[in-house]
Design a protein around this motif. Structure first.
Motif, PDB file in Angstrom:
ATOM      1  N   THR A  33      63.900 -50.024  46.148  1.00 50.73           N
ATOM      2  CA  THR A  33      62.564 -50.425  45.688  1.00 50.73           C
ATOM      3  C   THR A  33      62.357 -49.941  44.257  1.00 50.73           C
ATOM      4  O   THR A  33      63.146 -49.158  43.722  1.00 50.73           O
ATOM      5  CB  THR A  33      61.460 -49.791  46.555  1.00 50.73           C
ATOM      6  N   LEU A  34      61.251 -50.360  43.691  1.00 47.35           N
ATOM      7  CA  LEU A  34      60.882 -49.932  42.338  1.00 47.35           C
ATOM      8  C   LEU A  34      60.812 -48.406  42.254  1.00 47.35           C
ATOM      9  O   LEU A  34      61.154 -47.810  41.245  1.00 47.35           O
ATOM     10  CB  LEU A  34      59.516 -50.542  41.991  1.00 47.35           C
ATOM     11  N   THR A  74      55.855 -42.439  41.464  1.00 40.51           N
ATOM     12  CA  THR A  74      56.375 -43.367  42.481  1.00 40.51           C
ATOM     13  C   THR A  74      55.209 -43.839  43.354  1.00 40.51           C
ATOM     14  O   THR A  74      54.094 -43.307  43.261  1.00 40.51           O
ATOM     15  CB  THR A  74      57.391 -42.659  43.388  1.00 40.51           C
ATOM     16  N   ALA A  75      55.511 -44.807  44.237  1.00 38.74           N
ATOM     17  CA  ALA A  75      54.468 -45.328  45.137  1.00 38.74           C
ATOM     18  C   ALA A  75      53.965 -44.226  46.076  1.00 38.74           C
ATOM     19  O   ALA A  75      52.764 -44.105  46.318  1.00 38.74           O
ATOM     20  CB  ALA A  75      55.014 -46.506  45.942  1.00 38.74           C
ATOM     21  N   PHE A 109      43.800 -48.446  44.180  1.00 36.10           N
ATOM     22  CA  PHE A 109      45.261 -48.360  44.032  1.00 36.10           C
ATOM     23  C   PHE A 109      45.790 -49.463  43.124  1.00 36.10           C
ATOM     24  O   PHE A 109      45.131 -50.469  42.891  1.00 36.10           O
ATOM     25  CB  PHE A 109      45.947 -48.478  45.403  1.00 36.10           C
ATOM     26  N   ILE A 110      47.011 -49.263  42.688  1.00 34.43           N
ATOM     27  CA  ILE A 110      47.700 -50.294  41.916  1.00 34.43           C
ATOM     28  C   ILE A 110      48.391 -51.222  42.895  1.00 34.43           C
ATOM     29  O   ILE A 110      48.700 -50.833  44.026  1.00 34.43           O
ATOM     30  CB  ILE A 110      48.745 -49.631  40.982  1.00 34.43           C
ATOM     31  N   SER A 111      48.618 -52.472  42.475  1.00 29.54           N
ATOM     32  CA  SER A 111      49.570 -53.305  43.195  1.00 29.54           C
ATOM     33  C   SER A 111      50.695 -53.608  42.216  1.00 29.54           C
ATOM     34  O   SER A 111      50.518 -54.359  41.261  1.00 29.54           O
ATOM     35  CB  SER A 111      48.919 -54.585  43.710  1.00 29.54           C
ATOM     36  N   HIS A 112      51.817 -52.972  42.438  1.00 24.21           N
ATOM     37  CA  HIS A 112      52.919 -53.037  41.470  1.00 24.21           C
ATOM     38  C   HIS A 112      53.885 -54.152  41.853  1.00 24.21           C
ATOM     39  O   HIS A 112      53.592 -54.979  42.711  1.00 24.21           O
ATOM     40  CB  HIS A 112      53.597 -51.660  41.405  1.00 24.21           C
ATOM     41  N   SER A 113      55.049 -54.150  41.225  1.00 27.31           N
ATOM     42  CA  SER A 113      55.948 -55.307  41.330  1.00 27.31           C
ATOM     43  C   SER A 113      56.735 -55.383  42.629  1.00 27.31           C
ATOM     44  O   SER A 113      57.193 -56.451  42.996  1.00 27.31           O
ATOM     45  CB  SER A 113      56.964 -55.271  40.193  1.00 27.31           C
ATOM     46  N   ASP A 114      56.955 -54.255  43.285  1.00 33.44           N
ATOM     47  CA  ASP A 114      57.825 -54.289  44.459  1.00 33.44           C
ATOM     48  C   ASP A 114      56.993 -54.628  45.688  1.00 33.44           C
ATOM     49  O   ASP A 114      56.261 -53.792  46.211  1.00 33.44           O
ATOM     50  CB  ASP A 114      58.534 -52.943  44.636  1.00 33.44           C
ATOM     51  N   PHE A 115      57.130 -55.850  46.139  1.00 33.81           N
ATOM     52  CA  PHE A 115      56.199 -56.441  47.087  1.00 33.81           C
ATOM     53  C   PHE A 115      56.025 -55.630  48.373  1.00 33.81           C
ATOM     54  O   PHE A 115      54.926 -55.210  48.733  1.00 33.81           O
ATOM     55  CB  PHE A 115      56.700 -57.856  47.415  1.00 33.81           C
ATOM     56  N   PHE A 116      57.119 -55.407  49.077  1.00 38.51           N
ATOM     57  CA  PHE A 116      57.006 -54.757  50.395  1.00 38.51           C
ATOM     58  C   PHE A 116      56.679 -53.269  50.263  1.00 38.51           C
ATOM     59  O   PHE A 116      55.985 -52.707  51.107  1.00 38.51           O
ATOM     60  CB  PHE A 116      58.281 -54.977  51.215  1.00 38.51           C
ATOM     61  N   GLU A 117      57.170 -52.651  49.197  1.00 39.24           N
ATOM     62  CA  GLU A 117      56.829 -51.245  48.975  1.00 39.24           C
ATOM     63  C   GLU A 117      55.317 -51.080  48.843  1.00 39.24           C
ATOM     64  O   GLU A 117      54.724 -50.132  49.376  1.00 39.24           O
ATOM     65  CB  GLU A 117      57.518 -50.743  47.703  1.00 39.24           C
ATOM     66  N   MET A 138      49.272 -61.042  45.411  1.00 37.29           N
ATOM     67  CA  MET A 138      49.528 -61.395  46.808  1.00 37.29           C
ATOM     68  C   MET A 138      49.846 -60.139  47.627  1.00 37.29           C
ATOM     69  O   MET A 138      49.391 -60.011  48.767  1.00 37.29           O
ATOM     70  CB  MET A 138      50.653 -62.412  46.927  1.00 37.29           C
ATOM     71  N   ALA A 139      50.568 -59.209  47.043  1.00 35.80           N
ATOM     72  CA  ALA A 139      50.855 -57.957  47.752  1.00 35.80           C
ATOM     73  C   ALA A 139      49.551 -57.207  48.048  1.00 35.80           C
ATOM     74  O   ALA A 139      49.381 -56.630  49.127  1.00 35.80           O
ATOM     75  CB  ALA A 139      51.802 -57.085  46.934  1.00 35.80           C
ATOM     76  N   ALA A 140      48.624 -57.211  47.092  1.00 35.29           N
ATOM     77  CA  ALA A 140      47.338 -56.526  47.294  1.00 35.29           C
ATOM     78  C   ALA A 140      46.580 -57.137  48.468  1.00 35.29           C
ATOM     79  O   ALA A 140      46.001 -56.430  49.299  1.00 35.29           O
ATOM     80  CB  ALA A 140      46.490 -56.609  46.021  1.00 35.29           C
TER      81      ALA A 140
END
Lengths: 561, 133
Positions: free
Chosen positions: A38-39, A251-252, A288-296, A354-356
Motif C-alpha cells: 500500500t501507499l 502513514t494511514a 480524515f484524508i482520503s488518499h490514493s491507496d483505495f483499500f487502505e 470514491m474511497a471516502a
C-alpha cells in the motif's frame, strides 16, 4: 463465522491452487513486481480468502449501521436518506470576494459551506500587523473584526446551511464572531449547525499553526467545547483532524491513531471539569484524508470508527450510542496532486472521493486540479463539485451501505489497521498520554521519519507518480489551465476597512473588555462569554490574541527533522 | 587540511506551517554529507538573513508554499546585498509558476524546484555548484 470444516477445505484448496495452478503460471509469466504494498508500505498479498478471517465474528466486528461498533457506518440509512454534505472549501481575498465564491458554489448545488482563512487570521495577526505583510487574503480570507464576518456571510441563511471553519489557535474568536453574528441577525442558537476545526493538538504535531503553550491552548479548546455544548446544541465545536498529520507525511495507521489519541486528550480535558462524557461526546467530530491507496483508505475509515466506539464505551464509560459513533469530514489528498499534467489530478481526486464514500464519510471536499499550482479557480472548484455529484447520482456506489463490508481483503485490512492503531494508543499511554507524548516530540518524529521514508521510496522508483517519475512529458512553458490570481488590492482594502472599524468603535469599551478577558484568563472560568462581548464591541482578532499572550505566553517549537 | 563542508541554511519564511518539504530536504542534504541548519518556522526575511550571515553559510534554501515567493525572494536578495553577503547562493522549493521561476532566476535566485522534484536533483545540483576541481 465460518464453519471450521469448510475453512479447512478452503485452506486445502488454496494450497492445491498455489502448487498446481499458480506456481507453473508464475514461472511462465512472472508478476510485475516482487511484492505489492500500500501507499503506507503494508504488503498486500495476491489473494485473500475466508481463511484470512478465521476468528471473524460478524456481530462483534461489524454489527449493523448506526449500531455499535459502527464499523459499517454511523447511521442506519447512510446515503439513502442523507447524502454526504458536498462541502468545497473556499477562502481568498476580502470577505466580500469569498462571499461571492460561496454564492457561486451554492448556485452550483453545493450543500454546505467551508471557510479557509488567510495565514494572519490563522495565526492571530491583524491585517495591519507587519508580520502579516504579503500574506493578507492570499491563502484564505482575511477576517479582522465582526464587520468582516458580516460581509463573509452576507445573504447566506445561517439557519439553513451548515458552515465549517478551518481555524485552530484563534478558533474560539471566530466561534465568538459566529455567535455574535447570529445574535445580530436574531437567529436562535439552536438553529446554528456547522463545525469549527479547533484541534490544537494536531497543530503542534503536524500543521504548525500555534500561538500559546500546550496547556493554555488545551484550555481554550475545552472552553469552546463546553460553551458550545451549553449554547449551540447542533454545532460541532471541534473537528479532530488526521488530514494534516497525513499531509505532513504520516502513514494511514499513524493518521488514524494520532487523531484518536488527540480525541482521547480532549475528552479527558473536558471530563476534568466534571462534565459527563455523554453530555459532550456526541458533538465531537472528525476529519480524515482520503488518499490514493483505495483499500487502505476504506479500511482506515472503518477501523477508526470501530476503535473510537470501543474507546468511548470501554475507556470512558459512555452510555449513549451517539457518544460512540464517529462522524467524519473527508478531503482528498492535496499532496497527491502534481504540478505537471494538472488534468491528471481530476482522475486522482475522483478515485480518492470514491474511497471516502465507500468508507462512509459524512461530508466531503474534493480538491481542485490546480491546487499544486495555486488557490483553486472557480472552474476547478466546479469540476471538483461535479465529480462528487457524478459519484452520488451516476455511479450507484451510494445505494447500499458499506458495500465493501465482507470483502476478504477489506475486512483483513480493517482488522490489521485496527490492531496497529491500538498498538500506537498503548505506546502513547505508556508515555503518559497524548500530551506527554507531544511534549516528547513523539508524534513529530514519527511523522518526519515516515515522510522521509516515503520520499526515499519515491526516489527509488518504488512509488510511482504518473507524470512525475513515470510517463513524464517535456514541461510546457505554461501550465495550460486557467489559474486563480491574487487581487493585488486586497491588502490595502483590508487595512483600510480595519482602520475604519477601529475609528468608528468605542475604543474605551474595547480596552475595558480586553482587560476583563485577561482577568478571566487568569482564572479557570470559561473564556467564551467575554470573548463574545469583545467581538461585539469590534475588538480585533489581533487585539484579543495579544491580550491572552500577556497571560499565557508563547509556544516555542522544538526543531525535529 | 580537511575540506570545509558546504553549509546550508534551510528556512521557512512567513506564517505558513507546511514544513514537510523543508524537513525532508534538510534531512536529505544532511544525509548527503552537507552541514545543514534548519531555522524552524515563522521566520521573517530579516531573521533568515541574520542567521545566514552569523552561521556563515554558503547556501540559503527557502521553502515557500504560501504564494509569497515574489515578495520573499527579492527581499532576501536585497537584504543579503545590504549585509555584504551577496555571495551566498539562494535556492528554493515550493509551488511556483514557470513564469515566476523565470523572473526569480533573472533577479538572482540560483535555482528553483517545484513540489514534484526529487531530492536527488537538489543534492546533485549543490554538489556540481560547489565541486572543487
Amino acid at each position: 463465522m465460518f464453519d471450521p470444516k469448510k475453512l479447512e477445505a478452503i485452506r486445502r484448496g488454496l494450497k492445491a491452487w498455489e502448487e498446481k495452478e499458480l506456481s507453473a503460471f508464475v514461472a511462465r509469466r512472472p508478476e510485475r513486481r516482487r511484492a505489492f504494498s500500500t501507499l503506507s508500505g503494508r504488503e498486500i498479498r495476491r489473494l485473500y480468502t475466508a481463511a484470512d478471517l478465521e476468528d471473524f465474528d460478524y456481530a462483534e466486528r461489524l454489527g449493523y449501521p448506526g449500531q455499535y461498533p459502527f464499523t459499517r457506518g454511523p447511521y442506519p440509512t447512510m446515503y439513502r436518506a442523507q447524502p454526504w454534505t458536498m462541502r468545497q472549501i473556499a477562502g481568498f481575498g476580502t470577505a466580500r470576494a469569498t462571499n461571492e465564491r460561496f454564492k457561486f458554489l451554492i448556485a452550483q448545488g453545493q450543500t454546505g459551506l467551508s471557510v479557509d482563512f488567510d495565514m494572519p487570521t490563522l495565526m492571530g495577526y491583524d491585517s495591519d500587523d507587519p508580520r502579516a505583510a504579503g500574506e493578507v487574503g492570499r491563502e484564505g480570507v482575511a477576517v479582522d473584526t465582526l464587520a468582516d464576518m458580516e460581509d463573509l456571510f452576507d445573504g447566506v441563511d445561517l439557519a439553513a446551511i451548515s458552515v465549517s471553519m478551518t481555524i485552530n489557535p484563534t478558533a474560539w474568536i471566530l466561534l465568538a464572531m459566529y455567535v455574535a453574528l447570529a445574535e445580530k441577525r436574531r437567529i436562535p442558537k439552536d438553529k446554528l449547525s456547522g463545525t469549527i476545526q479547533n484541534d490544537i493538538i494536531k497543530e503542534f504535531t503536524a500543521q504548525k499553526e500555534w500561538i500559546y503553550p500546550v496547556k493554555p491552548s488545551l484550555r481554550i479548546v475545552r472552553d469552546s467545547i463546553i460553551y458550545s455544548v451549553q449554547h449551540l446544541p447542533h454545532y460541532n465545536p471541534v473537528n479532530i483532524s488526521g488530514y494534516h498529520i497525513r499531509e505532513a507525511g504520516s502513514t494511514a495507521v499513524q493518521e488514524a491513531a494520532f487523531t484518536l489519541a488527540a480525541g482521547i486528550a480532549y475528552v479527558e480535558e473536558v471530563r476534568k471539569t466534571g462534565l459527563e462524557v455523554d453530555v459532550f461526546a456526541p458533538r465531537l467530530s472528525f476529519y480524515f484524508i482520503s488518499h490514493s491507496d483505495f483499500f487502505e483508505e476504506v479500511a482506515k475509515f472503518r477501523a477508526a470508527r470501530r476503535v473510537w466506539a470501543k474507546i468511548m464505551k470501554e475507556r470512558f464509560g459512555a452510555k449513549k450510542p451517539e457518544s460512540m459513533r464517529l462522524r467524519f469530514h473527508c478531503q482528498t489528498a492535496g499532496s497527491s496532486l502534481t504540478a505537471v499534467q494538472p488534468l491528471n489530478n481530476v482522475a486522482r481526486t475522483a478515485y480518492q472521493a470514491m474511497a471516502a464514500v465507500l468508507g462512509g464519510c459524512q461530508s466531503l471536499h474534493t480538491n481542485g486540479m490546480d491546487e499544486a499550482l495555486a488557490i483553486p479557480s472557480e472552474e476547478a472548484m466546479k469540476l471538483a463539485l461535479r465529480t462528487q455529484q457524478i459519484l452520488l447520482e451516476e455511479t450507484g456506489v451510494a445505494h447500499s451501505i458499506d458495500p465493501l463490508g465482507g470483502s476478504y481483503l477489506v475486512e483483513a485490512l480493517t482488522d490489521h489497521t485496527e490492531k496497529e492503531i491500538w498498538d500506537y494508543l498503548e505506546r502513547i499511554d505508556r508515555m503518559g498520554g497524548t500530551v506527554a507524548a507531544l511534549e516528547r516530540n513523539f508524534f513529530q518524529q514519527e511523522i518526519a521519519d515516515a515522510a522521509y521514508a516515503y520520499q526515499v521510496a519515491k526516489e527509488r522508483g518504488e512509488k510511482i507518480v504518473v507524470g512525475v517519475n513515470q510517463f513524464r512529458e517535456p514541461e510546457p512553458e505554461e501550465p495550460g489551465i486557467p489559474l486563480h490570481s491574487v487581487d493585488p488590492r486586497t491588502e490595502q482594502l483590508q487595512k483600510e476597512r480595519l482602520a475604519r472599524v477601529k475609528r468608528e468603535r468605542d475604543s474605551a469599551r474595547v480596552a475595558k473588555l480586553l482587560n476583563e478577558l485577561r482577568e478571566v484568563a487568569r482564572t479557570d472560568e470559561n473564556l467564551m462569554p467575554v470573548t463574545v462581548e469583545c467581538v461585539k464591541a469590534h475588538a480585533t482578532l489581533g487585539e484579543i490574541v495579544n491580550a491572552l499572550k500577556d497571560v499565557f505566553g508563547l509556544y516555542r517549537e522544538p526543531i525535529v527533522f | 587540511m580537511a575540506e570545509r563542508k558546504v553549509r546550508i541554511l534551510v528556512a521557512k519564511p512567513g506564517l505558513d506551517g507546511h514544513d514537510r518539504g523543508a524537513k525532508v530536504v534538510a534531512r536529505a542534504l544532511r544525509d548527503a554529507g552537507f552541514e545543514v541548519i534548519y531555522t524552524g518556522l515563522h521566520q521573517t526575511p530579516d531573521q533568515i538573513v541574520a542567521t545566514a550571515v552569523q552561521e556563515d553559510v554558503d547556501v540559503i534554501g527557502l521553502s515557500i508554499l504560501s504564494g509569497t515567493q515574489m515578495i520573499v525572494f527579492p527581499r532576501i536578495l536585497e537584504l543579503l546585498r545590504q549585509h555584504g553577503a551577496g555571495h551566498i547562493t539562494v535556492i528554493g522549493g515550493g509551488t511556483f509558476l514557470p513564469k515566476e521561476m523565470r523572473e526569480l532566476k533573472a533577479m538572482g535566485v540560483a535555482e528553483l524546484w517545484g513540489v514534484d522534484s526529487s531530492i536527488q536533483e537538489i543534492v546533485d545540483w549543490i554538489r556540481r555548484r560547489f565541486a572543487t576541481s
